[in-house]
Design an enzyme around this catalytic site. Structure first.
Site, short mmCIF file in Angstrom:
data_model
loop_
_atom_site.label_atom_id
_atom_site.label_comp_id
_atom_site.label_asym_id
_atom_site.label_seq_id
_atom_site.Cartn_x
_atom_site.Cartn_y
_atom_site.Cartn_z
CG HIS A 1 6.01 2.87 1.80
ND1 HIS A 1 4.65 3.06 1.70
CD2 HIS A 1 6.22 2.19 2.95
CE1 HIS A 1 4.06 2.50 2.76
NE2 HIS A 1 4.99 1.98 3.53
CB ALA B 1 -0.96 -0.01 1.19
CG LEU B 2 4.53 0.42 -1.82
CD1 LEU B 2 5.56 0.15 -2.91
CD2 LEU B 2 5.16 0.24 -0.44
CE LYS C 1 3.76 7.41 10.38
NZ LYS C 1 3.42 6.08 10.82
P1 AMP Z 1 5.35 -0.12 6.48
O1 AMP Z 1 4.94 -0.52 5.11
O2 AMP Z 1 4.37 0.78 7.15
O3 AMP Z 1 5.81 -1.26 7.32
O4 AMP Z 1 6.63 0.81 6.28
C1 AMP Z 1 7.74 0.36 5.57
C2 AMP Z 1 8.89 1.32 5.76
O5 AMP Z 1 8.50 2.63 5.30
C3 AMP Z 1 9.29 1.50 7.23
O6 AMP Z 1 10.70 1.60 7.32
C4 AMP Z 1 8.61 2.78 7.61
O7 AMP Z 1 9.22 3.46 8.68
C5 AMP Z 1 8.72 3.57 6.32
N1 AMP Z 1 7.72 4.64 6.27
C6 AMP Z 1 6.38 4.52 6.46
N2 AMP Z 1 5.79 5.73 6.41
C7 AMP Z 1 6.76 6.64 6.21
C8 AMP Z 1 6.79 8.07 6.08
N3 AMP Z 1 5.69 8.80 6.16
N4 AMP Z 1 7.98 8.67 5.86
C9 AMP Z 1 9.12 7.93 5.79
N5 AMP Z 1 9.17 6.59 5.91
C10 AMP Z 1 8.01 5.94 6.12
#
Ligand code: AMP
Length: 286
Positions: free
Chosen positions: A37, A32-33, A150
């Site tokens: 991401h 759900a990028l 984040k």
């Molecule tokens: P997730 O898919 O939520 O597990 O996130 C995957 C990676 O993306 C993790 O390292 C998160 O910290 C990073 N991430 C999620 N949201 C953000 C954001 N708003 N800004 C920067 N990195 C993010």
């Protein structure tokens, strides 16, 4: 025309890995990028010869009453986005591919860094994160793995695991990407109604006040007080926690002697949705 390679099983990925030369940057996601991401992918692209992105909703890091079933999934859309930012490979395995024997026997006991905050509210969450991160590191053997600021406590936990187990890679932190209204991008933002989203803005607003206070007084106590006061005055949200911690250890900072970077952390509930956010602040008591 898409250039990106998509692998769903270990054999295909291993074949690709065996034939790669140069450095490998790894970005782990649950799909759900969004642009947050993609910032991680851009950072990897800027510094590494090869960029591998994993898309895997890891059941181990969800509690029983959490949103595993309704977590947003859009692999086709994700692949398009990753192709546009020039990732080389997407690894999108099934749960069976990642956990062929079911729940792993070997588990993580993470200690103080994971004890409070997210670790307290979501008891098995970080053990599940450490498990999948370790497995992905072993399967993909990256030189650098990119994680978002984040998820500040997740970052601290992963750094601790890498340090404690002498894992041969570098961890690189990428700043939080926010929407124009200040809300940190999150796949979970799609759950929010317009009204809930408006209420949720109290969290980034309160954290910004904390940052301003750090710039003026530099006092840990004052920074936390100003942020707490602002968030407690907000309507339509429930506060899970709000604190000022050392970004490496996730232990509370009460006051500093000299200069120190602290991490102002908060978690709230808006309706059925849980949101987390943070800001790094420079504390200065010289
Ligand atoms: P997730 O898919 O939520 O597990 O996130 C995957 C990676 O993306 C993790 O390292 C998160 O910290 C990073 N991430 C999620 N949201 C953000 C954001 N708003 N800004 C920067 N990195 C993010």
């Amino acid at each position: 025309m898409t250039d990106i390679r998509v692998e769903h099983d270990r054999i295909g990925l291993a074949q690709w890995r065996q034939n790669t030369t140069g450095t490998l940057g790894l970005v782990m996601t649950m799909g759900a990028l969004h642009e947050g991401h993609l910032d991680l992918v851009r950072e990897a692209r800027a510094h590494c010869d090869n960029v591998l992105v994993t898309v895997f909703v890891n059941p181990l890091q969800f509690g029983e009453d959490e949103d595993l079933d309704r977590y947003p999934r859009d692999l086709t859309g994700d692949i398009k986005k990753l192709d546009a930012v020039h990732a080389d490979v997407v690894f999108a395995p099934s749960v069976d591919v990642m956990y062929p024997q079911g729940k792993p026997m070997v588990t993580f006991n993470l200690g103080a860094v994971a004890a409070d905050f997210e670790g307290k509210i979501r008891p098995d969450h970080f053990a599940g994160v450490a498990e999948i991160v370790t497995k992905m590191f072993n399967i993909t053997r990256p030189d650098v793995a990119y994680f978002g600021q984040k998820d500040a406590q997740q970052l601290a936990v992963i750094r601790q695991v890498v340090r404690d187990l002498d894992m041969p890679l570098q961890i690189s932190a990428v700043p939080i990407r926010r929407d124009v209204d200040g809300l940190a991008l999150s796949s979970r933002n799609t759950y929010l109604t317009e009204e809930e989203r408006a209420s949720a803005l109290a969290m980034p607003a309160a954290l910004r006040l904390g940052v301003q206070e750090a710039a003026t007084s530099g006092s840990a106590k004052q920074v936390l007080k100003v942020t707490k006061d602002a968030l407690r005055a907000a309507e339509g949200i429930k506060i899970d926690y709000i604190d000022l911690v050392d970004p490496m250890t996730f232990q509370h900072i009460s006051e500093v002697d000299g200069i120190l970077t602290g991490c102002l952390i908060a978690a709230i509930r808006v309706g059925d949705t849980r949101l987390i956010d943070n800001q790094l602040v420079v504390l200065n008591r010289n």
